[in-house]
Design a protein around this motif. Structure first.
Motif, PDB file in Angstrom:
ATOM      1  N   ASP A   9      11.299  -2.788 -13.984  1.00 36.07           N
ATOM      2  CA  ASP A   9      12.005  -1.512 -13.956  1.00 36.07           C
ATOM      3  C   ASP A   9      12.030  -0.964 -12.520  1.00 36.07           C
ATOM      4  N   THR A  10      13.185  -0.432 -12.104  1.00 33.39           N
ATOM      5  CA  THR A  10      13.314   0.044 -10.716  1.00 33.39           C
ATOM      6  C   THR A  10      12.245   1.071 -10.378  1.00 33.39           C
ATOM      7  N   ARG A  11      11.969   2.002 -11.301  1.00 30.32           N
ATOM      8  CA  ARG A  11      10.986   3.043 -11.020  1.00 30.32           C
ATOM      9  C   ARG A  11       9.609   2.429 -10.778  1.00 30.32           C
ATOM     10  N   VAL A  12       9.288   1.418 -11.596  1.00 30.06           N
ATOM     11  CA  VAL A  12       7.995   0.732 -11.433  1.00 30.06           C
ATOM     12  C   VAL A  12       7.952   0.010 -10.089  1.00 30.06           C
ATOM     13  N   LEU A  13       9.027  -0.687  -9.764  1.00 28.62           N
ATOM     14  CA  LEU A  13       9.048  -1.441  -8.505  1.00 28.62           C
ATOM     15  C   LEU A  13       8.978  -0.512  -7.297  1.00 28.62           C
ATOM     16  N   GLU A  14       9.659   0.642  -7.398  1.00 31.81           N
ATOM     17  CA  GLU A  14       9.562   1.613  -6.304  1.00 31.81           C
ATOM     18  C   GLU A  14       8.129   2.120  -6.160  1.00 31.81           C
ATOM     19  N   GLY A  15       7.492   2.340  -7.312  1.00 35.26           N
ATOM     20  CA  GLY A  15       6.086   2.755  -7.290  1.00 35.26           C
ATOM     21  C   GLY A  15       5.218   1.696  -6.636  1.00 35.26           C
ATOM     22  N   LEU A  16       5.534   0.433  -6.967  1.00 36.25           N
ATOM     23  CA  LEU A  16       4.766  -0.688  -6.413  1.00 36.25           C
ATOM     24  C   LEU A  16       4.875  -0.709  -4.892  1.00 36.25           C
ATOM     25  N   VAL A  17       6.108  -0.537  -4.402  1.00 35.94           N
ATOM     26  CA  VAL A  17       6.322  -0.542  -2.949  1.00 35.94           C
ATOM     27  C   VAL A  17       5.500   0.567  -2.293  1.00 35.94           C
ATOM     28  N   LEU A  18       5.514   1.753  -2.925  1.00 33.39           N
ATOM     29  CA  LEU A  18       4.776   2.873  -2.364  1.00 33.39           C
ATOM     30  C   LEU A  18       3.271   2.604  -2.375  1.00 33.39           C
ATOM     31  N   THR A  19       2.797   1.984  -3.462  1.00 36.01           N
ATOM     32  CA  THR A  19       1.379   1.637  -3.552  1.00 36.01           C
ATOM     33  C   THR A  19       0.994   0.696  -2.421  1.00 36.01           C
ATOM     34  N   ILE A  20       1.845  -0.326  -2.186  1.00 36.91           N
ATOM     35  CA  ILE A  20       1.549  -1.281  -1.118  1.00 36.91           C
ATOM     36  C   ILE A  20       1.581  -0.595   0.239  1.00 36.91           C
ATOM     37  N   GLU A  21       2.582   0.273   0.437  1.00 35.30           N
ATOM     38  CA  GLU A  21       2.663   1.019   1.694  1.00 35.30           C
ATOM     39  C   GLU A  21       1.410   1.856   1.921  1.00 35.30           C
ATOM     40  N   LEU A  22       1.026   2.606   0.881  1.00 41.32           N
ATOM     41  CA  LEU A  22      -0.162   3.457   0.983  1.00 41.32           C
ATOM     42  C   LEU A  22      -1.379   2.622   1.341  1.00 41.32           C
ATOM     43  N   THR A  23      -1.552   1.501   0.637  1.00 37.46           N
ATOM     44  CA  THR A  23      -2.708   0.641   0.879  1.00 37.46           C
ATOM     45  C   THR A  23      -2.708   0.155   2.322  1.00 37.46           C
ATOM     46  N   ALA A  24      -1.551  -0.344   2.771  1.00 38.62           N
ATOM     47  CA  ALA A  24      -1.475  -0.928   4.111  1.00 38.62           C
ATOM     48  C   ALA A  24      -1.755   0.131   5.174  1.00 38.62           C
ATOM     49  N   ILE A  25      -1.068   1.273   5.070  1.00 39.06           N
ATOM     50  CA  ILE A  25      -1.230   2.302   6.111  1.00 39.06           C
ATOM     51  C   ILE A  25      -2.657   2.845   6.108  1.00 39.06           C
ATOM     52  N   ALA A  26      -3.175   3.127   4.909  1.00 39.13           N
ATOM     53  CA  ALA A  26      -4.525   3.689   4.831  1.00 39.13           C
ATOM     54  C   ALA A  26      -5.550   2.694   5.376  1.00 39.13           C
ATOM     55  N   MET A  27      -5.356   1.385   5.106  1.00 40.21           N
ATOM     56  CA  MET A  27      -6.313   0.403   5.604  1.00 40.21           C
ATOM     57  C   MET A  27      -6.208   0.254   7.119  1.00 40.21           C
ATOM     58  N   VAL A  28      -4.982   0.294   7.658  1.00 38.81           N
ATOM     59  CA  VAL A  28      -4.830   0.196   9.115  1.00 38.81           C
ATOM     60  C   VAL A  28      -5.545   1.369   9.787  1.00 38.81           C
ATOM     61  N   ILE A  29      -5.314   2.571   9.252  1.00 39.74           N
ATOM     62  CA  ILE A  29      -6.004   3.745   9.794  1.00 39.74           C
ATOM     63  C   ILE A  29      -7.516   3.575   9.629  1.00 39.74           C
ATOM     64  N   GLY A  30      -7.911   3.134   8.443  1.00 41.57           N
ATOM     65  CA  GLY A  30      -9.336   2.982   8.153  1.00 41.57           C
ATOM     66  C   GLY A  30     -10.010   1.986   9.091  1.00 41.57           C
ATOM     67  N   ILE A  31      -9.351   0.845   9.320  1.00 40.90           N
ATOM     68  CA  ILE A  31      -9.959  -0.188  10.169  1.00 40.90           C
ATOM     69  C   ILE A  31     -10.019   0.281  11.623  1.00 40.90           C
ATOM     70  N   ALA A  32      -8.909   0.869  12.104  1.00 50.38           N
ATOM     71  CA  ALA A  32      -8.888   1.354  13.488  1.00 50.38           C
ATOM     72  C   ALA A  32      -9.968   2.412  13.694  1.00 50.38           C
ATOM     73  N   LEU A  33     -10.016   3.369  12.765  1.00 46.26           N
ATOM     74  CA  LEU A  33     -11.043   4.412  12.846  1.00 46.26           C
ATOM     75  C   LEU A  33     -12.429   3.815  12.732  1.00 46.26           C
ATOM     76  N   GLY A  34     -12.562   2.836  11.842  1.00 46.35           N
ATOM     77  CA  GLY A  34     -13.867   2.207  11.609  1.00 46.35           C
ATOM     78  C   GLY A  34     -14.399   1.545  12.866  1.00 46.35           C
ATOM     79  N   VAL A  35     -13.528   0.795  13.564  1.00 53.28           N
ATOM     80  CA  VAL A  35     -13.954   0.135  14.801  1.00 53.28           C
ATOM     81  C   VAL A  35     -14.368   1.196  15.825  1.00 53.28           C
ATOM     82  N   LEU A  36     -13.520   2.221  15.954  1.00 47.98           N
ATOM     83  CA  LEU A  36     -13.807   3.295  16.920  1.00 47.98           C
ATOM     84  C   LEU A  36     -15.142   3.978  16.598  1.00 47.98           C
ATOM     85  N   LEU A  37     -15.314   4.334  15.324  1.00 46.92           N
ATOM     86  CA  LEU A  37     -16.533   5.044  14.924  1.00 46.92           C
ATOM     87  C   LEU A  37     -17.763   4.160  15.082  1.00 46.92           C
TER      88      LEU A  37
END
Lengths: 254, 319
Positions: free
Chosen positions: B61-89
């Motif tokens: 379903d398009t709504r589900v797939l759009e949700g999936l894309v957003l979930t992947i985006e959230l995961t990727a961006i949050a992890m990039v921020i998390g890893i960068a911050l983690g190394v710095l900290l």
């Protein structure tokens, strides 16, 4: 005569309350091979680490090739050197460690070329050519692409020597380079060091290899409890020690 | 006489092909597991409330797939921020400067001591706390005044909440990796004239990666599912998308199954990625090898030796 390569005047080093060096005074001339002997805990290794500022000295003066180690003198005040300046001076001093300390994630040639490329900005091709030359020099031309874990201890230590030489140092420090090796591997490392001495490298060697000290050393310094007990030509110090402490030590290791 | 039987024509002793020890306990345990698995499988297939045809209908379903894309985006961006911050900290935490290490400690303490769900909601309502943001000289005049209410959308609040929180956890992981690298490596690098930064970048961090990667994979997998918390601040990620659909048609179970399938698919992809990364950063260490699951099941039951168990790895420890 030119200025000494290493000049130590009353060098003191404390770790907390524990005074490890209690006034070391000695000179190493350019081209000289000096062997530091002494029981463990006598401060030999600490002194060696002070020479390239891996440890800060607490009192006295220590200079390499006419420049103070870690400080700059302005008037009668000492100023700490910036990190980049300390690094630049360290780059001119090679060091070989008891446990080799090769970089395990890099191959032999990468170990050798890493510092020239990152520190001296030597172009990759040039660094690799020189690195291959050095690995051949230490007798490991066929181990270029091996990782340290695939090499024997003796081979690892020879790669470590090549790695230090790649920076074209004017002084080489050896911290018990054969102490972690199986007996049958000691000779190949000592052989490499002998060739280096023959090429005129200035070397300070902390060692328990009396044979090496006698054969290759120009000077032998016996240290105990943070002081130089006696020093001189190897023949004199090893054969006819003047001090009781030296005699007691030598009787145990010879 | 006897030696003639032991050696073959070439004089080499024959390979030993012994009858393995029988392990009835393993077969009984395996049978129990199998029975339970079959029972569960049967109920999954026969229970009509699963409504498998609906699962099929909504899987793409398009709504589900759009949700999936957003979930992947959230995961990727949050992890990039998390890893960068983690190394710095982590680097700050190991700094000799007490303000830096203290600041890092405080950050880690703060974000680990509050639930990430609370943090998410907090960021969502941040405009209640700071309606106006000023960008300019500290304690002096500000040049830009963005409106916080429009600046912090639900998606950005989720990114901030998840990323900043992840940074605290990653910091501890990176720190563990850094202190796992032998001090002799730093000595060697510095004796070659490398500065502290060069030593960290070229020598210490690449080796620390071997220790950092497995828990980071774990964090990423965990993050993938933690993003579902963002549904409470109405970010239309996978769970929110499913909720939107089943609040209208009440097909709750099939839709939860649909998104579970997608979460599982993503997790499986991450598994593969992690094992590649581990192999890459484990280079130069011949002892550690991947041990795949299917092979392990068969070998375990038949009690065959693991591949390479008898052979000494090339090189190895020589000290």
């Amino acid at each position: 005569m030119s200025a000494p390569m290493v000049k130590a005047e009353a060098v003191h080093k404390r770790f907390g309350r524990n005074e490890v060096l209690k006034g070391i005074t000695l000179e190493v001339a350019a081209g000289e091979v000096m062997c530091l002997l002494g029981p463990s805990g006598s401060g030999k290794s600490t002194f060696l680490r002070c020479i390239n500022h891996l440890e800060k000295i607490n009192a006295g003066r220590l200079s390499v090739d006419g420049e103070l180690v870690g400080y700059r003198q302005v008037g009668d005040k000492l100023h700490e050197l910036r990190e980049a300046e300390v690094a630049r001076r360290r780059a001119e001093i090679g060091m070989v460690f008891q446990h080799f300390n090769l970089f395990p994630h890099l191959t032999a040639i990468e170990n050798v070329t890493c510092a020239p490329m990152k520190v001296k900005r030597t172009p990759r091709e040039k660094a690799r050519a020189r690195g291959a030359e050095l690995l051949a020099k230490v007798g490991l031309p066929e181990k270029v692409d091996h990782y340290p874990a695939q090499l024997s201890g003796g081979q690892q230590q020879r790669v470590a020597i090549a790695r230090a030489l790649a920076m074209e140092p004017k002084l080489m420090l050896f911290d018990e380079p054969t102490s972690a090796l199986d007996p049958e591997l000691v000779d190949e490392v000592l052989q490499t060091m002998k060739e280096l001495a023959r090429d005129g490298m200035t070397m300070v060697v902390v060692t328990h290899e009396m044979g090496f000290a006698r054969e290759v050393g120009d000077t032998v310094v016996f240290m105990d409890d943070g002081v130089v007990v006696e020093s001189g030509a190897p023949a004199a110090v090893l054969a006819e020690p003047r001090e009781e402490r030296t005699r007691a030590f030598l009787s145990k290791v010879l | 006489m006897a030696s003639a039987e032991v050696t073959d024509r070439t004089g080499r002793p024959e390979e030993i092909r012994a009858v393995p020890v029988r392990r009835p306990g393993r077969w009984i345990a395996a049978a129990i597991v199998l029975v339970i698995a079959v029972a569960i499988g049967r109920s999954v297939v026969t229970n009509p409330h699963f409504e498998w045809h609906e699962v099929g209908n909504y899987l793409f379903d398009t709504r589900v797939l759009e949700g999936l894309v957003l979930t992947i985006e959230l995961t990727a961006i949050a992890m990039v921020i998390g890893i960068a911050l983690g190394v710095l900290l982590a680097i700050m935490r190991l700094s000799p400067n007490p303000l830096l290490s203290g600041g890092s400690w405080l950050y880690i303490w703060f974000f680990r001591s509050t639930p990430v769900l609370v943090q998410l909601i907090f960021w969502y309502y941040i405009s209640a706390l700071y309606p106006k943001l000023g960008l300019g000289i500290p304690f002096g005049p500000a040049f830009v005044h963005p409106n916080v209410n429009t600046l912090i959308t639900a998606f950005r609040a989720a990114i901030l909440g998840l990323g900043l929180n992840e940074g605290a956890y990653m910091a501890e992981i990176v720190r563990a990796g850094i202190i796992s690298v032998d001090e002799g490596q730093t000595d060697a690098a510095q004796s070659l004239g490398m500065t502290r930064t060069q030593t960290m970048r070229f020598i210490v961090l690449p080796q620390a990666m071997r220790v950092i990667i497995p828990p980071t994979g774990n964090e990423t997998i965990s993050m993938l599912k933690t993003t579902s918390l963002a549904s409470v601040i109405s970010v239309s990620e996978l769970l929110f998308a499913a909720q939107g659909i089943y609040s209208a048609n009440f097909k709750v179970i099939p839709l939860l199954i649909v998104i579970s399938i997608w979460y599982a698919v993503c997790t499986s992809v991450l598994y593969v990625g992690q094992s590649y990364l581990e192999r890459y950063y484990g280079r130069g260490r011949s002892r550690e090898q991947a041990n795949a699951l299917p092979g392990r099941v068969v070998r375990g039951l038949l009690s065959l030796p693991r591949r390479g168990e008898h052979a000494r790895p090339a090189g190895g420890e020589h000290r």
